[in-house]
Design an enzyme around this catalytic site. Structure first.
Site, short mmCIF file in Angstrom:
data_model
loop_
_atom_site.label_atom_id
_atom_site.label_comp_id
_atom_site.label_asym_id
_atom_site.label_seq_id
_atom_site.Cartn_x
_atom_site.Cartn_y
_atom_site.Cartn_z
N HIS A 60 0.82 -1.22 0.00
CA HIS A 60 0.00 0.00 0.00
C HIS A 60 0.86 1.27 0.00
O HIS A 60 0.69 2.12 -0.90
CB HIS A 60 -0.97 0.00 1.18
CG HIS A 60 -1.69 1.29 1.39
ND1 HIS A 60 -2.54 1.83 0.45
CD2 HIS A 60 -1.65 2.19 2.42
CE1 HIS A 60 -3.01 2.99 0.90
NE2 HIS A 60 -2.49 3.23 2.09
N HIS A 84 3.72 7.11 5.35
CA HIS A 84 2.53 7.81 5.84
C HIS A 84 1.74 7.04 6.89
O HIS A 84 0.97 7.63 7.66
CB HIS A 84 1.62 8.21 4.67
CG HIS A 84 0.81 7.09 4.08
ND1 HIS A 84 1.28 6.28 3.08
CD2 HIS A 84 -0.45 6.66 4.36
CE1 HIS A 84 0.36 5.39 2.75
NE2 HIS A 84 -0.71 5.60 3.51
N GLU A 88 0.88 5.89 12.57
CA GLU A 88 -0.47 5.46 12.96
C GLU A 88 -0.53 3.97 13.28
O GLU A 88 -1.22 3.55 14.21
CB GLU A 88 -1.43 5.78 11.81
CG GLU A 88 -2.88 5.58 12.13
CD GLU A 88 -3.76 5.95 10.95
OE1 GLU A 88 -4.79 5.29 10.78
OE2 GLU A 88 -3.40 6.88 10.20
N ASP A 89 0.19 3.16 12.50
CA ASP A 89 0.04 1.70 12.60
C ASP A 89 1.23 0.97 13.21
O ASP A 89 1.17 -0.23 13.44
CB ASP A 89 -0.21 1.11 11.20
CG ASP A 89 -1.52 1.59 10.60
OD1 ASP A 89 -2.39 2.03 11.37
OD2 ASP A 89 -1.66 1.54 9.37
N ASP A 151 -3.37 8.21 -1.40
CA ASP A 151 -3.70 7.17 -0.41
C ASP A 151 -5.15 6.72 -0.59
O ASP A 151 -5.46 5.52 -0.63
CB ASP A 151 -3.48 7.75 0.99
CG ASP A 151 -3.97 6.82 2.10
OD1 ASP A 151 -3.56 5.65 2.10
OD2 ASP A 151 -4.73 7.28 2.96
#
Length: 717
Positions: A60, A84, A88-89, A151
């Site tokens: 991704h 990116h 967050e992950d 995205d």
């Protein structure tokens, strides 16, 4: 910044990765090395993660970075695209990214990261706050929005593994937010793809049916379209113009919208196909227009000059619709190559076509100004801000002129109030009337292309809550809300102070005798910043004056010197804090009582109002004794009912009697009985007090054709 670590070969997607690196040939080797290091970091960070499709997660970020590379963006943007999702992950931090890849990359990644550590009451609130954060990052660095769009493009392309409800929710969000952003930034190719892909996810069957119909129509019309294209090319060549001519077709979603809005069948949508004419310079656009108008007859009113007046997203073209062979309407767009680049790639053309004109750089400046104007409309409520921005993303626009000849772009359906707030907040807050094309017009008038608009202001004028029902721009909506909230807080604080004073006096305590320390302790205990906030809470019904008074008295022993049983004096509709109930419409002279509605201030009813009868008996603690305070020159609305013979001129007689008694008619309606012998007239009139009302009713009662007159009460509170 640390030196770029040696990149290790990727574990997955070797061929995709090699193709990605090969397309970085427009960047210097040092930048390519940084991008390789960013890929290695992202691959390691996402090593144990998979997408719902089962693919390694790194596919991704690599796809997003590949889209960014298509726009020939710089190394920082490509690194941010690869990284990116790391904050967050994964366990990555902003500080770590700044140390390894630079502050700019870390700021972009932070702007792209959701606020997943915060608690929100609902998905909508979280969505609104995340969007606000992204918008602020966009305003600082335009590359953030381009990465976000890339995205979303890859996410919506690869949603087959998701639950159906989640697919539809994300597709709707794409249609409402991300596709309009792409259009607003001039990214027309991306805009069309986002729209069509989201449309297929929300309405798969409809999309399939339309796609088959479009394919069949293309086959049926191929000969006609080829003939038109050859005629256009020949005509331009004879005019001595070098031009590229190519066909274009409406997207599935735009065809669907047109069918839905105009209630057409597919066969009735005639402008599915059109042509683009691309020439070398601006004068050639107008020469080509003249040549084509001599080839086929133009449709009146269907010509638009977006070269002289560009769209807000920088789009420039001449649009015309011609009547081709067999009466077929043919839409043609004429533009220069530079205009074509901007029309296709918008702000991304700044990176793609560095050797072009200054149009893409100018578009960047315009876009930054637009983003700043969106941020100016922020309010404390994230959901309201989100809705306001959605309104501002609406693509259709009208172009109007100020008295000095400046062009202003506003959304389709925008009113004179929207125009006033677009000029300046103070102009909007004090607008009282408008002149449109030199003629007085109501403020709610919807503006049309080419209107000359002048706003008349008055220092005494202020925003009306009714404006919120018809303004179209998010800026106007947020400024009106801000003014009303501020005014309501000030007026509520005044009302709250009066209510607390009345309560203290009824307990035999003079407010001035309460020590400062007691007030400070009360404020601190309630978590407020000042005593005005306490007053505002009382005025808005969030706190009861009796409870606040007793808390004050519990802290200090004060002498009782004033008798209780006091009432609150009012003038009537005192701004937004005190409202007269629409059900009974009290006027001076009526015995009245007040009730505090939580969040909206005090509402005044008459003692005999049928709407409040049950509440007064079941919840007596919510009601406050109030009385009228004399005030000259103020008029109050109320309803009266007049029954009269159904004769010619009876309405004129009653209206004349009302006028003679010094009253004004605000509204009138009438109904006749089945035999049409009598008619019932319902008037809303303005009177000063009960004495004035009695004079009006006496004047009407003396009319020979009037059989009964009464004051109307009841209805919704």
């Amino acid at each position: 910044m640390e030196p770029a670590p040696q990149h290790r070969p990727p574990v997955v997607g070797d061929e995709v990765y090699r193709q990605f690196i090969a397309r970085l040939d427009y960047l210097p080797p040092a930048d390519v090395a940084r991008i390789e290091a960013a890929y290695a970091y992202a691959e390691q960070a996402h090593a144990h993660q998979k997408r719902m499709s089962g693919e390694p997660y790194i596919t991704h970020p690599l796809a997003v970075a590949s889209a960014v590379v298509e726009w020939c963006m710089d190394a920082d943007a490509i690194c941010a695209a690869l990284l990116h999702d790391t904050m967050e992950d994964t366990g990555a931090t902003k500080q770590e990214l700044a140390e390894k890849f630079g502050k700019e990359v870390a700021e972009m990644v932070d702007g792209l990261s959701k606020l997943d550590k915060m608690e929100f009451a609902s998905y909508k609130e979280a969505q609104a706050e995340n969007f606000r954060k992204m918008l602020m990052a966009m305003a600082r660095d335009l590359r953030v929005v381009l990465i976000k769009l890339a995205d979303r493009q890859h996410n919506i392309r690869t949603m087959s593994a998701m639950r159906a409800d989640k697919r539809v929710r994300i597709a709707r969000e794409t249609l409402e937010i991300y596709a309009p952003i792409a259009l607003r930034l001039g990214l027309s190719k991306l805009y069309r793809e986002l729209q069509d892909t989201a449309f297929r996810l929300i309405h798969p069957h409809r999309a399939d049916v339309l796609a088959k119909a479009l394919k069949a129509a293309k086959g049926n019309r191929r000969e006609l379209l080829t003939r038109i294209q050859e005629s256009v090319c020949d005509k331009l060549a004879h005019a001595g113009l070098e031009a590229e001519v190519f066909g274009r077709e409406k997207s599935l979603y735009s065809i669907f919208c047109k069918m839905k809005e105009k209630r057409l069948s597919f066969s009735q949508v005639l402008d599915i196909y059109g042509f683009r004419v691309v020439v070398d310079k601006v004068p050639s656009c107008y020469l080509a227009l003249g040549a084509l108008h001599s080839l086929y007859k133009p449709v009146p009113g269907k010509f638009k000059d977006y070269i002289a007046i560009p769209k807000a997203n920088g789009y420039q073209s001449l649009h015309t619709t011609l009547i081709g062979p067999y009466g077929t309407p043919v839409e043609i767009q004429i533009r220069t190559r530079d205009m074509h680049h901007v029309a296709q790639d918008g702000v991304a053309s700044h990176w793609l076509y560095k050797d072009g004109s200054e149009s893409s750089a100018e578009l960047q400046i315009k876009t930054h100004k637009w983003l700043q104007s969106l941020l100016e409309s922020q309010t404390g409520n994230s959901a309201e801000f989100f809705e306001d921005v959605k309104v501002d993303l609406f693509p259709d626009e009208v172009y109007v002129f100020t008295p000095k000849g400046k062009i202003m772009a506003l959304p389709y359906g925008a009113t004179a109030v929207d125009f006033a707030y677009a000029v300046h907040t103070d102009v909007g807050n004090h607008c009282s009337a408008a002149r449109i094309n030199h003629e007085l017009a109501p403020l709610r008038t919807a503006l049309k292309n080419g209107d000359l608009v002048e706003i008349i202001t008055s220092p005494d004028a202020s925003p009306n809550p009714v404006w919120l029902n018809y303004v179209k721009t998010g800026r106007a909506r947020s400024k009106i809300r801000h003014f009303l909230r501020t005014t309501q807080n000030v007026e509520s604080a005044r009302l709250g102070e009066r209510l607390l004073r009345q309560e203290l006096l009824s307990l035999g305590v003079v407010p001035i005798s309460i020590p400062t320390t007691a007030w400070e302790a009360l404020v601190k205990a309630g978590g407020q910043q000042s005593i005005d906030e306490v007053y505002a809470d009382i005025g808005l019904g969030k706190r009861l004056p009796s409870v606040v008074a007793r808390r004050l008295l519990a802290r200090e022993d004060m002498a009782a010197a004033v008798p209780g049983g006091l009432t609150l004096a009012i003038h009537g509709n005192e701004g937004m804090a005190i409202q007269l109930a629409p059900c009974c419409q009290p006027i001076p002279g009526d015995p009245i009582i007040g009730s505090i509605r939580k969040g909206s201030g005090m509402v005044i009813h008459t003692h005999d109002c049928p709407v409040i009868r049950k509440s007064r008996s079941s919840e007596p603690q919510k009601w406050i004794d109030v009385e009228w305070e004399p005030e000259e020159g103020k008029l109050f609305d109320l309803r009266i009912r007049v029954e009269a013979k159904n004769k010619r001129g009876v309405l004129a007689q009653v209206a004349s009697a009302i006028s003679v008694a010094g009253s004004n008619i605000e509204h009138v309606s009438m109904e006749a009985d089945p035999e049409r012998l009598f008619t019932t007239l319902h008037f809303t009139i303005q009177v000063a007090n009960r004495k004035h009302l009695a004079a009006v009713m006496r004047g009407i009662r003396h009319l020979p054709d009037v059989s009964r007159i009464s004051r109307e009460k009841g209805g919704e509170a």
